[in-house]
Design a protein around this motif. Structure first.
Motif, short mmCIF file in Angstrom:
data_model
loop_
_atom_site.label_atom_id
_atom_site.label_comp_id
_atom_site.label_asym_id
_atom_site.label_seq_id
_atom_site.Cartn_x
_atom_site.Cartn_y
_atom_site.Cartn_z
N LEU A 1 0.86 -1.10 -0.16
CA LEU A 1 0.04 -0.22 -0.03
C LEU A 1 0.62 1.10 0.07
O LEU A 1 0.50 2.21 -0.75
CB LEU A 1 -0.93 0.07 1.23
CG LEU A 1 -1.97 0.98 1.33
CD1 LEU A 1 -2.88 1.24 -0.03
CD2 LEU A 1 -2.67 0.96 2.40
N HIS B 1 2.43 1.55 -3.43
CA HIS B 1 1.36 1.93 -4.49
C HIS B 1 0.80 3.47 -4.17
O HIS B 1 0.76 3.89 -5.22
CB HIS B 1 0.09 1.10 -4.23
CG HIS B 1 -1.27 1.52 -4.89
ND1 HIS B 1 -1.42 1.17 -6.34
CD2 HIS B 1 -2.66 2.14 -4.35
CE1 HIS B 1 -2.32 1.77 -6.67
NE2 HIS B 1 -3.08 2.16 -5.72
N ASN C 1 -7.32 -0.22 -0.31
CA ASN C 1 -6.81 0.18 -1.68
C ASN C 1 -6.00 1.81 -1.37
O ASN C 1 -5.61 2.30 -2.23
CB ASN C 1 -7.91 0.38 -2.66
CG ASN C 1 -8.27 -0.97 -2.72
OD1 ASN C 1 -7.65 -1.97 -3.19
ND2 ASN C 1 -9.58 -1.36 -3.13
#
Length: 444
Positions: free
Chosen positions: A56, A59, A307
């Motif tokens: 995470l 990302h 996300n």
């Protein structure tokens, strides 16, 4: 100027240090950009506790970076520019033995010093050799930045095994951590501070401290430490055992005050006191599991199934992570920044064996480590270092030759032991629990 991104492999990726390393890497990504991060650990279940969090972070802050997770050594090392190595062979299970077995015999139970450091070193040499051999099977150009403990024993063994490998760098963040603490005391920017230092890893002394403008801070710092409790830069986050460790710097300086000693020297000068304060049933291995590891696992658990980072904290490391990235940056872009480095002596300390691996101020660039000559050291420090170096050398030879007698000699020489009977008793117990990692042979 735009900097070329690199592929890095994090060896021992399941460490609780990895999330803060990734956070720091993202914090410093303009200085050391990465195109690919390979997370390698032989125990992927351990890495699984932090995988979602690390993914995470990458990302969120560097979506262009490719992420690979693997338990296969060949995949991990076949095509990387840098290996950031922080392996712990035997994990906390073996660390617990390292700390508790010596305490049975009234000896210091510590993971890098004394009998525990001996056992850990014997495990680490084998793990490091396996890693280096695999990396070098594919590339002579890959930089291996090794932070695996006990760095003194590991660094000396690797220097003996790979004497011509100048891209194999052994480092320790403990002097760096002390300098961060010094900077906080002095209210100056640690990035401007430079030091002079001599010794062996976890066995050295600061002898000068100044900034890039030439201001001398050493006497001011020494006077402060003679009159105030020494506290680490992050004292509010430390447990009592760590705070006591720093206070013993004050205690050492009340006896000999010309230099500032590393915190680890406490185990050699105050062994009986430390043993008396230790709990054979609850050592730092247990403390780490209940404090630092739990705190990291709890933060990382917040990332599961997410996300977006949202309100999840970004863990960073102003010492271990910052130093690791700064070292890689200095090498990759030939900055020749100054650090406290480990390197073969070859005249840096000119009254100490040339083949010893010492710790001194030095620079890091495209040609690797370049130590700054220190000169001679005084009799008291030279005597301590010669005894410690003999212990380290015999430990390495014991591993290479599987020689029980050399192992016994090493432990008997160690200042935390100094007793043949205790050395034999603790060695035999450590051998018993380490059979899967190292063995020794008794010879006539």
């Amino acid at each position: 100027m735009k900097r070329t991104p690199h592929t890095i492999t994090i060896s021992g990726a399941g460490s609780c240090r990895t999330p803060a390393l990734i956070g720091t890497l993202m914090q410093m990504k303009d200085r050391f950009p990465v195109k690919k991060v390979i997370f390698f650990d032989k125990d992927l279940n351990r890495f699984g506790k932090i995988e979602d969090y690390c993914r995470l972070l990458l990302h969120t802050f560097s979506p262009e970076t490719e992420v690979v997770v693997t338990g296969d050594m060949d995949e991990a090392y076949c095509a990387c520019d840098f290996v950031f190595c922080q392996m712990r062979v035997g994990q906390n299970t073996m660390r617990s033995y390292d700390e508790k077995i010596p305490l049975k015999y009234g000896l210091v139970g510590q993971e890098t010093c004394g009998p525990g450091g001996f056992a850990y070193g014997m495990r680490s040499i084998g793990g490091m050799k396996e890693m280096v051999d695999c990396v070098r099977k594919y590339s002579k150009e890959t930089w291996i930045l090794n932070y695996t403990n006990p760095a003194a024993i590991v660094g000396l063994a690797l220097d003996r095994l790979y004497p011509d490998d100048h891209r194999l760098i052994n480092m320790c963040d403990q002097p760096y951590s002390m300098m961060v603490s010094f900077a906080k005391i002095l209210n100056v920017d640690v990035k401007t501070l430079r030091a002079r230092y001599f010794g062996l890893n976890h066995f050295g002394w600061f002898t000068a401290l100044y900034d890039t403008e030439g201001h001398d801070y050493f006497d001011t710092l020494r006077d402060y430490l003679m009159n105030h409790d020494f506290k680490p830069y992050n004292a509010e986050q430390r447990t009592k055992s760590w705070l006591d460790t720093y206070l013993r710097v004050n205690k050492m300086m009340n006896c000999v005050s010309e230099y500032i000693p590393t915190t680890y020297l406490q185990y050699y000068f105050y062994a009986d006191e430390i043993v008396k304060e230790s709990d054979p049933q609850f050592t730092r291995a247990d403390e780490t599991i209940l404090t630092r590891e739990k705190e990291v696992w709890d933060v990382c658990a917040l990332a599961r199934g997410k996300n977006e980072l949202g309100e999840i904290p970004v863990l960073t490391s102003p010492v271990f992570g910052s130093m690791m990235v700064e070292v890689a940056e200095s090498i990759a872009y030939d900055l020749n920044q100054e650090f406290i480095v480990m390197t073969r002596n070859t005249g840096l300390i000119d009254n100490f064996p040339a083949e010893a691996v010492v710790e001194v101020a030095g620079t890091l660039g495209k040609d690797g480590v370049r130590g700054i000559p220190y000169g001679p050291v005084k009799t008291f420090y030279k005597g301590l270092m010669e005894n410690q170096y003999a212990y380290e050398e015999l430990t390495c030879e014991a591993w290479m030759e599987k020689d029980y007698t050399k192992a016994l000699q090493a432990l008997t020489l160690n200042r935390t032991v100094n007793d043949f009977d205790k050395a034999k008793a603790v060695l035999d117990d450590l051998m018993e629990v380490n059979q899967d990692y190292w063995t020794l042979e008794k010879r006539d």
